[in-house]
Design a protein around this motif. Structure first.
Motif, PDB file in Angstrom:
ATOM      1  N   PHE A 279     -12.844  73.440  13.684  1.00 16.88           N
ATOM      2  CA  PHE A 279     -14.304  73.433  12.786  1.00 16.88           C
ATOM      3  C   PHE A 279     -14.391  74.055  12.137  1.00 16.88           C
ATOM      4  CE2 PHE A 279     -14.901  73.095  17.241  1.00 16.88           C
ATOM      5  CZ  PHE A 279     -16.453  71.101  16.965  1.00 16.88           C
ATOM      6  N   ASN A 280     -14.321  73.967  10.571  1.00 12.15           N
ATOM      7  CA  ASN A 280     -13.983  75.093   9.481  1.00 12.15           C
ATOM      8  C   ASN A 280     -15.566  76.484   9.252  1.00 12.15           C
ATOM      9  OD1 ASN A 280     -11.898  73.354   8.480  1.00 12.15           O
ATOM     10  ND2 ASN A 280     -13.351  71.963   7.499  1.00 12.15           N
ATOM     11  N   GLY A 281     -14.896  77.058   8.791  1.00 10.22           N
ATOM     12  CA  GLY A 281     -15.618  78.346   9.039  1.00 10.22           C
ATOM     13  C   GLY A 281     -17.408  77.995   7.938  1.00 10.22           C
ATOM     14  N   TYR A 282     -17.704  78.662   7.598  1.00 12.05           N
ATOM     15  CA  TYR A 282     -19.109  78.907   6.968  1.00 12.05           C
ATOM     16  C   TYR A 282     -19.875  77.209   7.079  1.00 12.05           C
ATOM     17  CZ  TYR A 282     -18.474  83.163   5.092  1.00 12.05           C
ATOM     18  OH  TYR A 282     -17.914  84.997   5.097  1.00 12.05           O
ATOM     19  N   SER A 283     -19.269  75.954   7.561  1.00 16.16           N
ATOM     20  CA  SER A 283     -19.570  74.637   7.508  1.00 16.16           C
ATOM     21  C   SER A 283     -19.652  73.902   9.018  1.00 16.16           C
ATOM     22  CB  SER A 283     -18.802  73.893   6.540  1.00 16.16           C
ATOM     23  OG  SER A 283     -17.674  73.666   6.956  1.00 16.16           O
ATOM     24  N   GLY A 284     -18.645  74.261   9.387  1.00 15.32           N
ATOM     25  CA  GLY A 284     -18.636  73.883  11.147  1.00 15.32           C
ATOM     26  C   GLY A 284     -18.759  72.576  11.476  1.00 15.32           C
ATOM     27  N   ASN A 285     -18.169  71.996  10.012  1.00 18.47           N
ATOM     28  CA  ASN A 285     -17.044  70.490   9.742  1.00 18.47           C
ATOM     29  C   ASN A 285     -16.253  70.460  10.632  1.00 18.47           C
ATOM     30  OD1 ASN A 285     -19.964  69.972   8.428  1.00 18.47           O
ATOM     31  ND2 ASN A 285     -18.667  69.807   6.519  1.00 18.47           N
ATOM     32  N   LEU A 286     -15.954  69.511  11.103  1.00 15.57           N
ATOM     33  CA  LEU A 286     -14.540  68.678  11.830  1.00 15.57           C
ATOM     34  C   LEU A 286     -13.732  68.913  10.801  1.00 15.57           C
ATOM     35  CD1 LEU A 286     -15.282  66.555  14.554  1.00 15.57           C
ATOM     36  CD2 LEU A 286     -14.240  69.161  14.715  1.00 15.57           C
ATOM     37  N   ARG A 287     -12.588  69.216  10.531  1.00 16.37           N
ATOM     38  CA  ARG A 287     -11.192  69.272   9.587  1.00 16.37           C
ATOM     39  C   ARG A 287     -10.725  67.719   9.020  1.00 16.37           C
ATOM     40  NH1 ARG A 287      -7.759  73.914  10.110  1.00 16.37           N
ATOM     41  NH2 ARG A 287      -9.082  76.392  10.353  1.00 16.37           N
ATOM     42  N   GLU A 288     -10.856  66.748  10.664  1.00 12.73           N
ATOM     43  CA  GLU A 288     -10.185  65.382  10.846  1.00 12.73           C
ATOM     44  C   GLU A 288     -12.126  65.005  11.943  1.00 12.73           C
ATOM     45  OE1 GLU A 288      -6.348  64.844  12.971  1.00 12.73           O
ATOM     46  OE2 GLU A 288      -5.540  66.610  11.408  1.00 12.73           O
ATOM     47  N   PHE A 289     -12.049  63.685  11.083  1.00 12.21           N
ATOM     48  CA  PHE A 289     -13.205  63.043  12.201  1.00 12.21           C
ATOM     49  C   PHE A 289     -11.770  62.354  13.441  1.00 12.21           C
ATOM     50  CE2 PHE A 289     -14.867  58.565  13.357  1.00 12.21           C
ATOM     51  CZ  PHE A 289     -15.372  59.135  13.145  1.00 12.21           C
ATOM     52  N   ASN A 290     -12.913  62.689  14.911  1.00  9.32           N
ATOM     53  CA  ASN A 290     -12.831  62.250  16.156  1.00  9.32           C
ATOM     54  C   ASN A 290     -12.943  61.866  16.818  1.00  9.32           C
ATOM     55  OD1 ASN A 290      -9.743  62.515  16.795  1.00  9.32           O
ATOM     56  ND2 ASN A 290      -9.382  64.082  16.631  1.00  9.32           N
ATOM     57  N   THR A 291     -13.044  60.936  17.580  1.00  6.92           N
ATOM     58  CA  THR A 291     -13.787  60.988  19.232  1.00  6.92           C
ATOM     59  C   THR A 291     -12.705  61.565  20.523  1.00  6.92           C
ATOM     60  OG1 THR A 291     -14.729  59.122  17.917  1.00  6.92           O
ATOM     61  CG2 THR A 291     -14.795  58.850  19.434  1.00  6.92           C
ATOM     62  N   LEU A 292     -13.591  62.147  21.533  1.00  8.77           N
ATOM     63  CA  LEU A 292     -13.366  62.760  22.498  1.00  8.77           C
ATOM     64  C   LEU A 292     -13.983  61.518  23.155  1.00  8.77           C
ATOM     65  CD1 LEU A 292     -12.093  65.029  24.301  1.00  8.77           C
ATOM     66  CD2 LEU A 292     -13.928  65.557  24.171  1.00  8.77           C
ATOM     67  N   VAL A 293     -12.668  61.137  24.559  1.00  7.40           N
ATOM     68  CA  VAL A 293     -13.268  59.661  25.416  1.00  7.40           C
ATOM     69  C   VAL A 293     -12.713  60.717  26.656  1.00  7.40           C
ATOM     70  CG1 VAL A 293     -12.559  57.814  26.714  1.00  7.40           C
ATOM     71  CG2 VAL A 293     -11.983  58.659  23.933  1.00  7.40           C
TER      72      VAL A 293
ATOM     73  N   LEU B  28     -19.231  62.533  11.022  1.00  8.78           N
ATOM     74  CA  LEU B  28     -17.983  62.986   9.702  1.00  8.78           C
ATOM     75  C   LEU B  28     -18.723  63.894   8.669  1.00  8.78           C
ATOM     76  CD1 LEU B  28     -15.202  62.559   9.325  1.00  8.78           C
ATOM     77  CD2 LEU B  28     -15.937  60.426   7.404  1.00  8.78           C
ATOM     78  N   GLY B  29     -17.954  64.429   8.126  1.00  8.29           N
ATOM     79  CA  GLY B  29     -19.182  65.432   7.333  1.00  8.29           C
ATOM     80  C   GLY B  29     -19.862  66.735   7.802  1.00  8.29           C
ATOM     81  N   SER B  30     -20.556  66.094   9.534  1.00  3.65           N
ATOM     82  CA  SER B  30     -21.780  67.174   9.251  1.00  3.65           C
ATOM     83  C   SER B  30     -21.043  67.881  10.936  1.00  3.65           C
ATOM     84  CB  SER B  30     -22.862  66.322   9.773  1.00  3.65           C
ATOM     85  OG  SER B  30     -22.380  66.156  11.272  1.00  3.65           O
ATOM     86  N   GLY B  31     -20.612  67.598  11.809  1.00 11.06           N
ATOM     87  CA  GLY B  31     -19.774  68.396  13.113  1.00 11.06           C
ATOM     88  C   GLY B  31     -20.664  67.963  13.648  1.00 11.06           C
ATOM     89  N   ARG B  32     -21.712  67.115  13.643  1.00 11.89           N
ATOM     90  CA  ARG B  32     -22.133  67.028  14.725  1.00 11.89           C
ATOM     91  C   ARG B  32     -21.599  65.836  15.811  1.00 11.89           C
ATOM     92  NH1 ARG B  32     -27.757  66.467  10.734  1.00 11.89           N
ATOM     93  NH2 ARG B  32     -28.311  68.456  11.315  1.00 11.89           N
ATOM     94  N   TYR B  33     -22.467  65.636  16.822  1.00 15.41           N
ATOM     95  CA  TYR B  33     -21.758  64.882  18.011  1.00 15.41           C
ATOM     96  C   TYR B  33     -22.775  64.076  18.605  1.00 15.41           C
ATOM     97  CZ  TYR B  33     -23.068  68.774  21.401  1.00 15.41           C
ATOM     98  OH  TYR B  33     -23.405  68.998  21.914  1.00 15.41           O
ATOM     99  N   ASN B  34     -22.657  63.060  19.278  1.00 20.14           N
ATOM    100  CA  ASN B  34     -22.969  61.977  19.684  1.00 20.14           C
ATOM    101  C   ASN B  34     -22.337  61.910  21.489  1.00 20.14           C
ATOM    102  OD1 ASN B  34     -25.745  61.372  17.996  1.00 20.14           O
ATOM    103  ND2 ASN B  34     -24.767  59.947  17.311  1.00 20.14           N
ATOM    104  N   TRP B  35     -23.611  61.794  22.486  1.00 22.64           N
ATOM    105  CA  TRP B  35     -22.872  61.250  23.512  1.00 22.64           C
ATOM    106  C   TRP B  35     -23.362  60.274  24.058  1.00 22.64           C
ATOM    107  CZ3 TRP B  35     -18.604  63.579  26.706  1.00 22.64           C
ATOM    108  CH2 TRP B  35     -18.848  63.990  27.739  1.00 22.64           C
ATOM    109  N   GLN B  36     -21.964  59.372  24.551  1.00 25.82           N
ATOM    110  CA  GLN B  36     -22.521  58.296  24.553  1.00 25.82           C
ATOM    111  C   GLN B  36     -22.072  57.393  25.845  1.00 25.82           C
ATOM    112  OE1 GLN B  36     -21.188  56.132  21.765  1.00 25.82           O
ATOM    113  NE2 GLN B  36     -22.469  56.830  20.290  1.00 25.82           N
TER     114      GLN B  36
END
Length: 145
Positions: free
Chosen positions: A109-123, A137-145
């Motif tokens: 997670f980048n400093g000051y933005s909290g965005n991920l450096r790479e788009f990824n999905t955790l399974v 992508l770009g926001s650092g937010r996530y969805n749990w599915q």
């Protein structure tokens, strides 16, 4: 007419009563075990989401980059503030027995933005059912599915 042996009948009745009592005692035990597993899985997912939000918010507010390391080999998820080994947010959580993840990944997670450096999905596989934590992508937010 011959009479029945009263001692033999009493033993048979006693064994029958014991069998019924043991059966009745096992029913709540089986139900409690399944409830415990379900509750443990639910608490883990809530704890994981809480840690991800905390480490991401720290990156935004402090300006320090943070990371999350998911290890399938050790069944752990480690949260770290990069460059600050003594930070209280550096924590390790263990996956319950019924939860697995297929690979080892690092999420920065980048400093000051909290965005991920790479788009990824955790399974995760919870009771052999596939669940994902998809980061936007770009926001650092996530969805749990």
């Amino acid at each position: 007419m011959k009479s029945l042996n009263e001692n033999g009948l009493l033993l048979f009745e006693l064994l029958l009563v014991l069998l019924i009592a043991v059966g009745l005692l096992l029913i709540p035990t089986i139900y409690t075990k399944q409830t415990k597993i379900t509750l443990e899985n639910q608490l883990f997912t809530e704890d994981l989401q809480s840690h991800v939000t905390t480490i991401q918010n720290y990156a935004i507010l402090s300006g320090n980059a943070t990371r999350m390391i998911v290890s399938s080999e050790y069944k752990t998820i480690q949260f770290q503030v990069i460059g600050d080994e003594s930070n209280e947010l550096n924590q390790l959580i263990h996956l319950p027995e019924t939860i697995t993840t297929p690979e080892r990944k690092m999420y920065y997670f980048n400093g000051y933005s909290g965005n991920l450096r790479e788009f990824n999905t955790l399974v995760f596989f919870i009771n052999k059912e596939r669940h994902t934590m998809a980061f936007q992508l770009g926001s650092g937010r996530y969805n749990w599915q």
